[in-house]
Scaffold this active site. Structure first.
Site, short mmCIF file in Angstrom:
data_model
loop_
_atom_site.label_atom_id
_atom_site.label_comp_id
_atom_site.label_asym_id
_atom_site.label_seq_id
_atom_site.Cartn_x
_atom_site.Cartn_y
_atom_site.Cartn_z
N LYS A 9 0.84 -1.21 0.00
CA LYS A 9 0.00 0.00 0.00
C LYS A 9 0.87 1.25 0.00
O LYS A 9 2.05 1.22 0.40
CB LYS A 9 -0.94 0.02 1.21
N ASP A 132 -2.59 -1.29 10.86
CA ASP A 132 -2.75 -1.25 9.39
C ASP A 132 -3.42 -2.49 8.81
O ASP A 132 -3.72 -2.53 7.62
CB ASP A 132 -1.36 -1.14 8.73
#
Ligand code: C5P
Length: 288
Positions: A9, A132
């Site tokens: 990401k 996350d």
């Protein structure tokens, strides 16, 4: 054999609103998955075994072992698995590789063991592994709030090529924690930058690099830092807008045009830097 892809990401925005009572920070961030993926291969087995040929990767130091144990503890499942991880996402680079692998373990074992857990049930486990991890149960483009565990999927960012550069600076475990501890009130923002990008994506509007923001750049890309020397070098090589990936030290630039992206990637490689050419990714699927 079951194979699950675990994407990396980048944070299109990463705003820190303030410090919370529980020691974490309140964030508002738009995260985008990219097609640089680890592959996790799952097979039934006796105990839980992880293997990877990636140098420097140790199962016991990774969230993947904890993800498997957590799933067993919460469901009471006693089945085993042998999981081989092909690492492509550079370790400790701000690209979320370990969190993504942990989410892939939750998704993969849910399917392999036939647990039938829904995304919402997996989302309850994710924050116990790391802030996350929840994002990686969605992928695509998403707004992330709270300490990172509140995820709202957004319309996908218009497709972009992504040139990732991993500067050759020390990358040590605990760097995210250390970076958060260096934040002070001057680094806190009100979340409006993120709101602007949310509105733009919802309106199907264009996307300009001026909408990108990461407050960690104010800590790491200071005038004298090695990272800012790298950034300046990449800009000289032809990139216009270079940003920090999460807590870094990975740096990224987004491009619309494939030829331009390939040219930049080639030039950066020729400069001897570690570099990846990838593109923005769509959402992941959960098999319940
Ligand atoms: O959640 P995770 O274990 O990845 O976080 C690592 C460290 O980063 C936390 O222990 C905390 O110090 C810091 N952190 C924070 N605020 C967040 C996320 C992480 O202060 N929203």
């Amino acid at each position: 054999m079951l194979t699950i892809l675990a994407p990396a990401k980048i944070n299109l925005t990463l705003e820190v609103l303030g410090k919370r009572q529980d020691g974490y920070h309140e964030v508002r961030s738009i995260i985008q998955a990219v097609n640089l993926c680890d592959s996790l291969h799952f097979q039934s087995g006796r105990g839980i075994e992880f293997a990877s040929s990636s140098p420097g990767w140790v199962a016991e130091e990774s969230l993947v072992s904890r993800a498997a144990s957590l799933l067993r503890e919460t469901t009471g499942c006693t089945k085993g698995a042998s999981i081989e991880i092909e690492k492509r996402i550079p370790l400790l680079s701000g690209l979320g590789g370990d969190s993504s692998d942990a989410a892939a373990v939750l998704r993969g074992l849910n399917e392999l063991w036939g647990l039938g857990l829904s995304r919402d049930e997996l989302l309850e486990l994710a924050p116990r592994l790391g802030s996350d991890v929840a994002f990686f149960l969605y992928g695509g483009t998403a707004l992330v709030e709270g300490r990172g565990e509140r995820v709202t999927p957004l319309p996908l960012l218009p497709h972009r090529w992504v040139v990732l550069v991993i500067p050759s600076v020390p990358r040590t475990p605990g760097k995210t924690k250390r970076l958060y501890s260096r934040l002070n009130a001057s680094h806190f923002t009100d979340g409006r930058t993120t709101e602007r990008l949310v509105e733009s994506l919802k309106a199907g509007g264009g996307f300009t690099p001026s909408l990108l923001f990461n407050t960690f750049e104010n800590v790491t890309l200071t005038r004298s830092s090695r990272l800012s020397v790298y950034r300046a070098h990449i800009v000289k090589t032809g990139a216009t807008s270079v940003h920090l990936a999460g807590s870094g030290p990975g740096l990224f630039t987004l491009l619309k045009d494939k030829n331009e992206a390939e040219e930049l990637y080639t030039r950066v490689l020729q400069q001897g830097m570690e570099c990846y050419l990838t593109d923005t990714a769509t959402a992941v699927e959960i098999v319940e």
